[in-house]
Design a protein around this motif. Sequence first.
Motif, PDB file in Angstrom:
ATOM      1  N   ARG A 121       0.867  -1.181   0.000  1.00  0.00           N
ATOM      2  CA  ARG A 121       0.000   0.000   0.000  1.00  0.00           C
ATOM      3  C   ARG A 121       0.902   1.230   0.000  1.00  0.00           C
ATOM      4  NH1 ARG A 121      -5.176  -1.011   3.992  1.00  0.00           N
ATOM      5  NH2 ARG A 121      -5.824  -3.023   3.133  1.00  0.00           N
ATOM      6  N   HIS A 122       0.785   2.053  -1.037  1.00  0.00           N
ATOM      7  CA  HIS A 122       1.681   3.175  -1.261  1.00  0.00           C
ATOM      8  C   HIS A 122       1.050   4.489  -0.808  1.00  0.00           C
ATOM      9  CE1 HIS A 122       4.064   0.536  -3.928  1.00  0.00           C
ATOM     10  NE2 HIS A 122       2.895   0.123  -4.394  1.00  0.00           N
ATOM     11  N   ALA A 123       1.821   5.294  -0.090  1.00  0.00           N
ATOM     12  CA  ALA A 123       1.348   6.619   0.310  1.00  0.00           C
ATOM     13  C   ALA A 123       1.582   7.663  -0.776  1.00  0.00           C
ATOM     14  CB  ALA A 123       2.047   7.054   1.593  1.00  0.00           C
ATOM     15  N   PHE A 124       2.583   7.426  -1.644  1.00  0.00           N
ATOM     16  CA  PHE A 124       2.952   8.393  -2.681  1.00  0.00           C
ATOM     17  C   PHE A 124       3.024   7.697  -4.039  1.00  0.00           C
ATOM     18  CE2 PHE A 124       5.031   9.724   1.294  1.00  0.00           C
ATOM     19  CZ  PHE A 124       4.520  11.007   1.431  1.00  0.00           C
ATOM     20  N   SER A 125       3.206   8.486  -5.082  1.00  0.00           N
ATOM     21  CA  SER A 125       3.469   7.919  -6.402  1.00  0.00           C
ATOM     22  C   SER A 125       4.634   6.955  -6.310  1.00  0.00           C
ATOM     23  CB  SER A 125       3.810   9.032  -7.400  1.00  0.00           C
ATOM     24  OG  SER A 125       2.713   9.896  -7.589  1.00  0.00           O
ATOM     25  N   PHE A 126       4.500   5.818  -7.012  1.00  0.00           N
ATOM     26  CA  PHE A 126       5.532   4.792  -6.879  1.00  0.00           C
ATOM     27  C   PHE A 126       5.471   3.863  -8.075  1.00  0.00           C
ATOM     28  CE2 PHE A 126       7.831   1.197  -5.154  1.00  0.00           C
ATOM     29  CZ  PHE A 126       8.720   1.762  -4.262  1.00  0.00           C
ATOM     30  N   SER A 127       6.625   3.600  -8.680  1.00  0.00           N
ATOM     31  CA  SER A 127       6.736   2.659  -9.785  1.00  0.00           C
ATOM     32  C   SER A 127       5.720   3.015 -10.880  1.00  0.00           C
ATOM     33  CB  SER A 127       6.561   1.227  -9.273  1.00  0.00           C
ATOM     34  OG  SER A 127       6.810   0.294 -10.290  1.00  0.00           O
ATOM     35  N   GLY A 128       4.802   2.098 -11.215  1.00  0.00           N
ATOM     36  CA  GLY A 128       3.853   2.338 -12.290  1.00  0.00           C
ATOM     37  C   GLY A 128       2.694   3.229 -11.913  1.00  0.00           C
ATOM     38  N   ARG A 181     -10.178  15.165  14.772  1.00  0.00           N
ATOM     39  CA  ARG A 181      -9.943  14.084  13.821  1.00  0.00           C
ATOM     40  C   ARG A 181      -9.521  12.835  14.580  1.00  0.00           C
ATOM     41  NH1 ARG A 181     -11.943  17.563  11.317  1.00  0.00           N
ATOM     42  NH2 ARG A 181     -11.276  18.515   9.336  1.00  0.00           N
ATOM     43  N   SER A 182      -9.711  11.675  13.966  1.00  0.00           N
ATOM     44  CA  SER A 182      -9.281  10.415  14.570  1.00  0.00           C
ATOM     45  C   SER A 182      -8.468   9.629  13.564  1.00  0.00           C
ATOM     46  CB  SER A 182     -10.484   9.596  15.037  1.00  0.00           C
ATOM     47  OG  SER A 182     -11.300   9.233  13.933  1.00  0.00           O
ATOM     48  N   MET A 183      -7.562   8.776  14.071  1.00  0.00           N
ATOM     49  CA  MET A 183      -6.694   7.960  13.221  1.00  0.00           C
ATOM     50  C   MET A 183      -6.782   6.504  13.641  1.00  0.00           C
ATOM     51  SD  MET A 183      -3.239  10.325  13.107  1.00  0.00           S
ATOM     52  CE  MET A 183      -2.367   9.224  11.970  1.00  0.00           C
ATOM     53  N   ASP A 184      -6.756   5.613  12.660  1.00  0.00           N
ATOM     54  CA  ASP A 184      -6.686   4.172  12.861  1.00  0.00           C
ATOM     55  C   ASP A 184      -5.406   3.656  12.211  1.00  0.00           C
ATOM     56  OD1 ASP A 184      -9.204   3.826  14.199  1.00  0.00           O
ATOM     57  OD2 ASP A 184     -10.194   4.188  12.277  1.00  0.00           O
ATOM     58  N   PRO A 185      -5.006   2.399  12.497  1.00  0.00           N
ATOM     59  CA  PRO A 185      -3.761   1.890  11.921  1.00  0.00           C
ATOM     60  C   PRO A 185      -3.704   2.032  10.400  1.00  0.00           C
ATOM     61  CG  PRO A 185      -4.497   0.424  13.643  1.00  0.00           C
ATOM     62  CD  PRO A 185      -5.598   1.439  13.443  1.00  0.00           C
ATOM     63  N   GLY A 186      -2.578   2.515   9.914  1.00  0.00           N
ATOM     64  CA  GLY A 186      -2.395   2.756   8.483  1.00  0.00           C
ATOM     65  C   GLY A 186      -2.711   4.165   8.050  1.00  0.00           C
ATOM     66  N   ASP A 187      -3.431   4.925   8.884  1.00  0.00           N
ATOM     67  CA  ASP A 187      -3.703   6.327   8.575  1.00  0.00           C
ATOM     68  C   ASP A 187      -2.442   7.153   8.794  1.00  0.00           C
ATOM     69  OD1 ASP A 187      -6.320   5.551   8.166  1.00  0.00           O
ATOM     70  OD2 ASP A 187      -7.093   6.495   9.993  1.00  0.00           O
ATOM     71  N   ALA A 204      10.930  15.839   2.817  1.00  0.00           N
ATOM     72  CA  ALA A 204      12.006  15.096   2.158  1.00  0.00           C
ATOM     73  C   ALA A 204      11.662  13.625   1.982  1.00  0.00           C
ATOM     74  CB  ALA A 204      13.293  15.238   2.977  1.00  0.00           C
ATOM     75  N   LEU A 205      10.421  13.244   2.324  1.00  0.00           N
ATOM     76  CA  LEU A 205      10.005  11.844   2.265  1.00  0.00           C
ATOM     77  C   LEU A 205       9.520  11.497   0.859  1.00  0.00           C
ATOM     78  CD1 LEU A 205       9.736   9.444   4.241  1.00  0.00           C
ATOM     79  CD2 LEU A 205       7.356  10.135   4.583  1.00  0.00           C
ATOM     80  N   LEU A 206      10.116  10.460   0.266  1.00  0.00           N
ATOM     81  CA  LEU A 206       9.808  10.054  -1.102  1.00  0.00           C
ATOM     82  C   LEU A 206       8.845   8.877  -1.176  1.00  0.00           C
ATOM     83  CD1 LEU A 206      13.490  10.143  -2.389  1.00  0.00           C
ATOM     84  CD2 LEU A 206      11.725  11.858  -2.868  1.00  0.00           C
ATOM     85  N   ALA A 207       8.800   8.065  -0.121  1.00  0.00           N
ATOM     86  CA  ALA A 207       7.928   6.891  -0.117  1.00  0.00           C
ATOM     87  C   ALA A 207       7.624   6.504   1.319  1.00  0.00           C
ATOM     88  CB  ALA A 207       8.574   5.712  -0.837  1.00  0.00           C
ATOM     89  N   CYS A 208       6.422   5.978   1.526  1.00  0.00           N
ATOM     90  CA  CYS A 208       6.045   5.349   2.785  1.00  0.00           C
ATOM     91  C   CYS A 208       5.115   4.206   2.411  1.00  0.00           C
ATOM     92  CB  CYS A 208       5.370   6.333   3.740  1.00  0.00           C
ATOM     93  SG  CYS A 208       4.889   5.580   5.313  1.00  0.00           S
ATOM     94  N   ASN A 209       5.664   3.006   2.372  1.00  0.00           N
ATOM     95  CA  ASN A 209       4.934   1.835   1.899  1.00  0.00           C
ATOM     96  C   ASN A 209       4.643   0.878   3.045  1.00  0.00           C
ATOM     97  OD1 ASN A 209       5.191   2.887  -0.642  1.00  0.00           O
ATOM     98  ND2 ASN A 209       6.639   1.361  -1.380  1.00  0.00           N
ATOM     99  N   GLU A 210       3.407   0.414   3.123  1.00  0.00           N
ATOM    100  CA  GLU A 210       3.039  -0.665   4.027  1.00  0.00           C
ATOM    101  C   GLU A 210       3.126  -1.970   3.250  1.00  0.00           C
ATOM    102  OE1 GLU A 210      -0.132   0.951   7.218  1.00  0.00           O
ATOM    103  OE2 GLU A 210      -0.926   0.586   5.219  1.00  0.00           O
ATOM    104  N   GLN A 255       8.009   0.713   5.255  1.00  0.00           N
ATOM    105  CA  GLN A 255       9.296   1.122   4.718  1.00  0.00           C
ATOM    106  C   GLN A 255       9.185   2.526   4.142  1.00  0.00           C
ATOM    107  OE1 GLN A 255      11.812  -0.662   1.226  1.00  0.00           O
ATOM    108  NE2 GLN A 255      12.264  -1.793   3.101  1.00  0.00           N
ATOM    109  N   MET A 256      10.150   3.367   4.531  1.00  0.00           N
ATOM    110  CA  MET A 256      10.120   4.784   4.175  1.00  0.00           C
ATOM    111  C   MET A 256      11.417   5.166   3.476  1.00  0.00           C
ATOM    112  SD  MET A 256       8.691   5.690   7.946  1.00  0.00           S
ATOM    113  CE  MET A 256       9.723   4.327   8.523  1.00  0.00           C
ATOM    114  N   TRP A 257      11.296   5.959   2.424  1.00  0.00           N
ATOM    115  CA  TRP A 257      12.450   6.403   1.654  1.00  0.00           C
ATOM    116  C   TRP A 257      12.602   7.915   1.823  1.00  0.00           C
ATOM    117  CZ3 TRP A 257      12.294   3.831  -3.880  1.00  0.00           C
ATOM    118  CH2 TRP A 257      12.201   2.439  -3.732  1.00  0.00           C
ATOM    119  N   LEU A 258      13.816   8.340   2.128  1.00  0.00           N
ATOM    120  CA  LEU A 258      14.118   9.745   2.375  1.00  0.00           C
ATOM    121  C   LEU A 258      15.211  10.191   1.421  1.00  0.00           C
ATOM    122  CD1 LEU A 258      13.458  11.959   4.655  1.00  0.00           C
ATOM    123  CD2 LEU A 258      15.684  11.306   5.596  1.00  0.00           C
ATOM    124  N   GLN A 259      15.078  11.405   0.898  1.00  0.00           N
ATOM    125  CA  GLN A 259      16.132  11.952   0.039  1.00  0.00           C
ATOM    126  C   GLN A 259      17.350  12.329   0.883  1.00  0.00           C
ATOM    127  OE1 GLN A 259      15.935  16.019  -1.386  1.00  0.00           O
ATOM    128  NE2 GLN A 259      16.299  15.313  -3.482  1.00  0.00           N
TER     129      GLN A 259
END
Length: 269
Positions: free
Chosen positions: A41-48, A230-236, A59-65, A137-141
């Motif tokens: 599950r991708h938080a940002f644009s990724f691959s295709g 606001r409220s948050m659940d896991p993955g938010d 500076a965060l480029l990716a945050c993938n579950e 997994q998170m990718w940082l510049q």
Amino acid sequence: MSDATAAPGVGRPRTETRPRADLRRAGERYRSAPEPGVETRHAFSFSGHYDPRNTHFGALLACNEETLAVGAGFGDHRHRDTEILTWVVEGALAHRDGDGHAGVVRPGMIQHLSAGSGVTHTERNVGGAAGPVRFVQMWLQPDAFGTPPAYGLRRIEPAADGLTLLASGLARDAGSEALRLRRSDAALYVVTAGPWQPLPELPAAAYRYAHLTAGSLGYRTVSGPYGGGRSMDPGDSVRITGPAFVDPVAGAEGAELLLWEMHSPVAYG
């Protein structure tokens, strides 16, 4: 996690200052199945998957579950010029890279792969596992490109106040046990609180990214009578600019979240 990211340049644009707490729900993430038995599950644009309005935050480029079934994983794949941080939520993840580093990442541990000029690695559900491994997994510049690759893995000791530093490139943290990032104005924390308890005071920064890994959480968008609840659940997750994440309080089962402190955005040019 398999893919390659083109490294932006080193010039940094003006920092955004307008306070905002942008809540993104887990169900809104783009899903992919890059390998058999793997769900991402991708938080940002990724691959295709490309959304020009959602390529990074700070500076965060990716945050993938990631969820890897028994026997599943990513075969040899290459990264470069990216700081890659891995936090396991459930199970165990086996890492091996072409520079001779190998490790098993379990809950309560943080892994850092600084890809630098280029490194090949594999990531798999650990051999003999009875169930899936789930991790973020998170990718940082980084600040500099073409540096020698580096690897770090450590078990953390939770801080008494619930704000535990995992990795940092800030000069103020140079003497700490945190893994050392090649980004001089960013740091990663795990933040915990018991049932119905407020979170500890969080570090201030122009850009903060909060990803809830367990439990639940409530907060206000700004202080005072005009701040919506606001409220948050896991993955938010919440993308925070300025002082816009106010009075966060854990829910009935407590809360655990990963928090990025970032003082400048992705640089281009």
